[in-house]
Every structure is written in structure tokens, then in C-alpha cells.
Enzyme design. Structure first.
Site, PDB file in Angstrom:
ATOM      1  N   HIS A   1       1.384 -47.640  55.012  1.00 51.76           N
ATOM      2  CA  HIS A   1       1.734 -49.025  54.641  1.00 51.76           C
ATOM      3  C   HIS A   1       3.240 -49.177  54.424  1.00 51.76           C
ATOM      4  O   HIS A   1       3.671 -50.048  53.668  1.00 51.76           O
ATOM      5  CB  HIS A   1       0.982 -49.484  53.391  1.00 51.76           C
ATOM      6  CG  HIS A   1      -0.463 -49.104  53.386  1.00 51.76           C
ATOM      7  ND1 HIS A   1      -1.443 -49.924  53.905  1.00 51.76           N
ATOM      8  CD2 HIS A   1      -1.095 -47.970  52.972  1.00 51.76           C
ATOM      9  CE1 HIS A   1      -2.619 -49.323  53.779  1.00 51.76           C
ATOM     10  NE2 HIS A   1      -2.438 -48.124  53.234  1.00 51.76           N
TER      11      HIS A   1
ATOM     12  N   SER B   1      29.751 -54.807  65.765  1.00 51.51           N
ATOM     13  CA  SER B   1      29.557 -56.250  65.758  1.00 51.51           C
ATOM     14  C   SER B   1      30.890 -56.910  66.064  1.00 51.51           C
ATOM     15  O   SER B   1      31.941 -56.411  65.669  1.00 51.51           O
ATOM     16  CB  SER B   1      29.058 -56.687  64.381  1.00 51.51           C
ATOM     17  OG  SER B   1      29.376 -58.045  64.165  1.00 51.51           O
TER      18      SER B   1
ATOM     19  N   LYS C   1      29.718 -52.892  60.886  1.00 51.75           N
ATOM     20  CA  LYS C   1      28.409 -52.673  61.494  1.00 51.75           C
ATOM     21  C   LYS C   1      28.378 -51.567  62.529  1.00 51.75           C
ATOM     22  O   LYS C   1      29.311 -51.369  63.294  1.00 51.75           O
ATOM     23  CB  LYS C   1      27.934 -53.963  62.180  1.00 51.75           C
ATOM     24  CG  LYS C   1      27.676 -55.071  61.195  1.00 51.75           C
ATOM     25  CD  LYS C   1      26.284 -54.993  60.628  1.00 51.75           C
ATOM     26  CE  LYS C   1      25.360 -55.523  61.652  1.00 51.75           C
ATOM     27  NZ  LYS C   1      24.217 -56.176  61.234  1.00 51.75           N
TER      28      LYS C   1
ATOM     29  N   GLU D   1      16.702 -50.879  69.633  1.00 54.25           N
ATOM     30  CA  GLU D   1      16.143 -52.239  69.631  1.00 54.25           C
ATOM     31  C   GLU D   1      15.755 -52.658  71.047  1.00 54.25           C
ATOM     32  O   GLU D   1      14.709 -53.284  71.268  1.00 54.25           O
ATOM     33  CB  GLU D   1      17.160 -53.225  69.058  1.00 54.25           C
ATOM     34  CG  GLU D   1      17.477 -52.976  67.594  1.00 54.25           C
ATOM     35  CD  GLU D   1      18.711 -53.766  67.175  1.00 54.25           C
ATOM     36  OE1 GLU D   1      18.555 -54.947  66.843  1.00 54.25           O
ATOM     37  OE2 GLU D   1      19.823 -53.208  67.193  1.00 54.25           O
TER      38      GLU D   1
END
Ligand code: ARG
Length: 468
Positions: free
Chosen positions: A161, A282, A288, A295
């Protein structure tokens, strides 16, 4: 612009003009140019077979083979202009061959239809790609195995979970991904085996009016068997659907490890650093470091599954035998073959570059009370408590820890005793909650104890060796 049908293979019957939309919608050359090697390979074998059964003279065969090599060279060098009105790869090759060598080329389509030709092209392609992808996947498995071996003594929380569950050896989740990919490799072997069946010689759908030698074709093209039923051979797209399923599930597996990589790279987890080569910055936020590759891989799962559904739906409800709808097989097949390759290559780059951060894993283990089950089990095995009572006692202790901001390893003995008298005894309590030794208590087969993991790693080596 109108297209006359005079330059078409099927010109005999039709004399009218062909509308733009018929050409535009009907063409598949923009995609199936990628099958030119398979198409020419099929034509070579077919020509040799026609010679064997006396339809082509030796000189005609020679000139066809020479011409086909030239066409192949032209396509490889991107010299052959693609013409939508010539529809597909089969027509482009045949047309160019006629331009190059004239009459003998006009005999090449004897005892053959584009329906069995497209089937043979895609069978050859599926065989080639399933093999290539299988080997690539085995390489990915080797990368995962190496990381699992290098990090056998790193402890990481296992989750259920997405809540901290119990301490695991890091090799354990890495190897869980290994086995999923290994099954994908096995599945690709199955894809190969089912595609290893010759459709050529089926003609339009019912066979041909010649003594076609299909055994000879089978050998020439290196197929393991022959379709028993010519209608099945030209109507089936099972070989492609198998491939699309195998790559769709591979995409799903890839998305799961990609997701873990993304999570582990976040500030909140900080279990993992990726090398700059597989991350991006970024344009606005200077701090970043984004795991874009992971992704993108996670995103590809949708595309790979879409391709499977795409063809499933195109084939559903089609009457026998060949229908033009089947031309829709090209887009998902070619796309999934390429995308699946990208996915595996991307994963390899990330897996090879993984830099784990064990101290942060340690913190999560503490914060997540990862050894709570061990403590309950210690009450059961050493103090003879029923598991349900032990579970409650540890639950009380966790509540105390939460209230005062302690972990199981730093909560003072006086507080511990409030949950259960035995918790006050250091010699009982401290070893029971030690995250470093917890993993080795999971000694059941397939568990996370060191010797079990070592067995697993050994088995993985064996499997890889057997798989080639
Ligand atoms: N262009 C077709 C395809 O790629 C070739 C087969 C066409 N057959 C036909 N009867 N029109 O599937």
C-alpha cells in the site's frame, strides 16, 4: 489530382480514375517500406521456388535475383522514390524490378498474392524483432542482476500500500523486477515460435493453381513449419497480436520499475540518484533534476497497450479470409517494435547508472516502524504469546512512539514497558527491532534472508545461461 489505374497491379479489371482519397487512404508504403528486407527475402525464396518447379528459367531466375539485389540497395540508400499510388512495399519492389529487368520480373507474381506476401513479410519481421527484443531484455536482466549482487547488503523498506512494511535486502525488489522481465523474455520466445510458420503459398486465400513447393519455401525462409490452412494463413494476425501483447506487458512491467525509480529519486524518498546522462533540468527551476527517461518509459506503457487494443479491435468480427482492414496491422506492429526497444534501452541506461543512498533507506525503515512485525514475532517465539495478542502489544507501542516522535529503536525502556512488560528488557527488545538483522529472519524459500537471496541470484544466473 486524379490517378489513373493504368499503373496499378490490378489494372486489368478497372479502367476508371482513382480518387485521391482512395490513394491516400489505401497507401501503406509510408510504413511498410520498413519491411523491404523481409519483402525482398520473400521474393527471392519465391523466385527460387518458381525456378525449382519449372516456371522460371535459370536465366530468368538469375536476372530476378540480380534485380532484387539492386532494388534492395536502392531502398537501403533511400534512392527509390515512394509513390502512394503504388500502395505498398510489394508493389514498389515489383514495379521497380520490372523497370530494371523487364519481362522476367512480370513472372514473379505467379502463384503468389499480396495477401500471402504481406503475411510472410510480417511473420519474418515478428521473428526478427521478437528475437532482438528478447536478447535486449536478457541484457537488461543481467544489469538488474548485477545491481542485485552489488547491493545484497543494503537494506531498504519493502512496501505494501506504499506504506513501509518490512526491511528487505535491496536485491529483493531488484530481483522482483528481474523475474518479470525474464518472463517477458520467455514470452517473446513463444511469440517467435508461433510466428515460425510459413504462410507463403496460400495465394489469395485458398492455395494456388500450381505445384507450389511450400516445403522448399519453408527451408529457404527458415521457417519451422507451414500453415495447415491457407485461409487461416492469410486471415490471421495472431503472430502480430502475440507480439503486441508481449510488448504491452513488457511496457507495463517497465512502467512499474520506472515508477519506483521516479519515487526513489524524489526528495521525500531520496533512495536513489541517477546520473546526469539520464536526467534533465528544468528551464525555470534551477534546482531540478528530473527523471524524464523513467517518466517517458512509464508513459510508453499506454502507447504499447493502445497498439494491442488497436489491432485487437481491427481484427474482431472480420469475416474470413483477407480483408483490407488487416492493413491496419502495420502501424501498431512497427510502432511497438520500436517503442519496446526504446523502453528496454532506456531502462538499461538507468539501471546501470543507479546510485543508491542506503542511509536514507535506513531513516525510512526507522520512521516506518519496519520491524514491528519482528517484535510481535519475538513475543510469539520467545514469550509464548498468541500472535493476535503480540500484534496488539506492538500496536500499543507504535502508538506511543507516534505520540512522542520516537522510533522503535530509540524509544526509552520506560515507555516501552507501558505497551508490554517484556519490552522493558533490552536483551529481548533490542535485537528484535534491529532493522539490520530483520531481513535474515525471512528465511522461507523465496524470502529476503541472505542465503535465500543468494540462492535466487544463483538461479537467475542459471536461467540467463540457459536462455542464451
Ligand atoms: N496493401 C495490402 C496490405 O498491406 C496488401 C494486400 C492487398 N490485398 C488486396 N487484396 N488488396 O495489406
Amino acid at each position: 489530382m486524379k490517378h489513373t489505374s493504368g499503373d496499378k497491379l490490378w489494372q486489368g479489371r478497372s479502367s476508371g480514375e482513382v480518387a485521391d482519397i482512395t490513394v491516400e487512404m489505401g497507401q501503406s508504403i509510408d510504413l511498410d517500406i520498413q519491411l523491404y528486407r523481409e519483402d525482398i527475402q520473400g521474393s527471392r525464396a519465391h523466385a527460387r521456388m518458381l525456378h525449382k518447379i519449372g516456371i522460371l528459367q535459370q536465366s530468368e531466375l538469375d536476372s530476378i535475383l540480380e534485380g532484387l539485389s539492386q532494388v534492395e540497395g536502392e531502398i537501403a540508400a533511400r534512392q527509390l522514390p515512394l509513390q502512394p499510388e503504388l500502395e505498398d512495399i510489394h508493389t514498389h519492389v515489383e514495379n521497380r524490378l520490372i523497370e530494371l529487368i523487364g519481362d522476367p520480373a512480370r513472372k514473379l507474381h505467379t502463384a503468389r498474392s499480396r495477401n500471402d506476401q504481406v503475411a510472410v513479410d510480417t511473420h519474418l519481421f515478428v521473428k526478427k524483432k521478437s528475437r532482438e527484443l528478447r536478447f535486449l531484455l536478457l541484457d537488461l536482466c543481467r544489469d538488474l542482476l548485477k545491481q542485485a549482487e552489488d547491493n545484497i547488503d543494503v537494506t531498504i523498506p519493502a512496501y505494501t500500500h506504499l506504506q513501509v512494511a518490512q526491511p528487505a535486502r535491496l536485491s529483493h525488489p531488484l530481483m522482483a523486477h528481474f523475474w518479470a522481465f525474464f518472463r517477458d523474455a520467455e514470452r517473446l520466445q513463444f511469440v517467435f515460435d508461433q510466428a515460425n510458420r510459413l504462410p507463403l503459398g496460400s495465394g489469395a486465400c485458398l492455395g494456388v493453381n500450381y505445384d507450389t513447393d511450400r516445403e522448399f519455401l519453408m527451408q529457404e525462409l527458415d521457417f519451422g513449419s507451414i500453415y495447415e490452412n491457407s485461409m487461416d494463413a492469410v486471415a490471421s494476425r495472431d503472430h502480430i497480436l502475440n507480439f503486441l501483447y508481449a510488448t504491452a506487458l513488457l511496457g507495463v512491467h517497465a512502467s512499474r520499475i520506472a515508477e519506483e525509480i521516479i519515487l526513489w529519486c524524489s526528495v521525500e524518498f531520496s533512495f536513489l540518484k541517477l546520473p546526469d546522462s539520464v536526467t534533465t533540468g528544468s528551464s525555470i527551476m534551477p534546482q531540478k533534476k528530473n527523471p524524464d527517461l523513467a517518466e517517458l518509459i512509464r508513459g510508453k506503457a499506454g502507447r504499447l497497450n493502445g497498439n494491442l487494443m488497436n489491432l485487437m479491435m481491427a481484427v474482431k468480427g472480420l469475416p474470413l479470409a483477407y480483408n483490407r482492414d488487416l492493413q491496419e496491422d502495420r502501424q501498431p506492429l512497427l510502432d511497438s517494435a520500436y517503442q519496446a526497444e526504446l523502453v528496454i534501452r532506456g531502462l538499461r541506461a538507468m539501471v546501470q547508472g543507479m546510485q543508491f543512498q542506503p542511509q536514507n533507506m535506513q531513516q525510512s525503515l526507522e520512521k516506518g516502524y519496519a520491524t514491528a512485525t519482528d517484535l510481535a514475532d519475538a513475543l510469539v517465539s520467545q514469550k509464548n504469546l498468541a500472535f493476535r495478542e503480540a500484534h496488539h502489544a506492538v500496536g500499543r507501542l507504535v502508538a506511543i512512539c507516534e505520540e512522542h516522535g520516537y522510533s522503535l529503536t530509540n524509544v526509552p525502556a520506560a515507555e516501552r514497558q507501558k505497551a508490554h512488560p517484556d519490552f522493558g528488557d533490552d536483551s529481548f527488545y533490542l535485537p528484535a527491532v534491529d532493522p539490520a538483522t530483520s531481513a535474515d529472519r525471512k528465511r522461507s524459500r523465496g524470502g529476503t534472508a541472505r542465503p535465500r537471496i543468494q540462492e535466487q541470484l544463483k538461479k537467475a544466473h542459471q536461467c540467463l545461461e540457459e536462455a542464451g
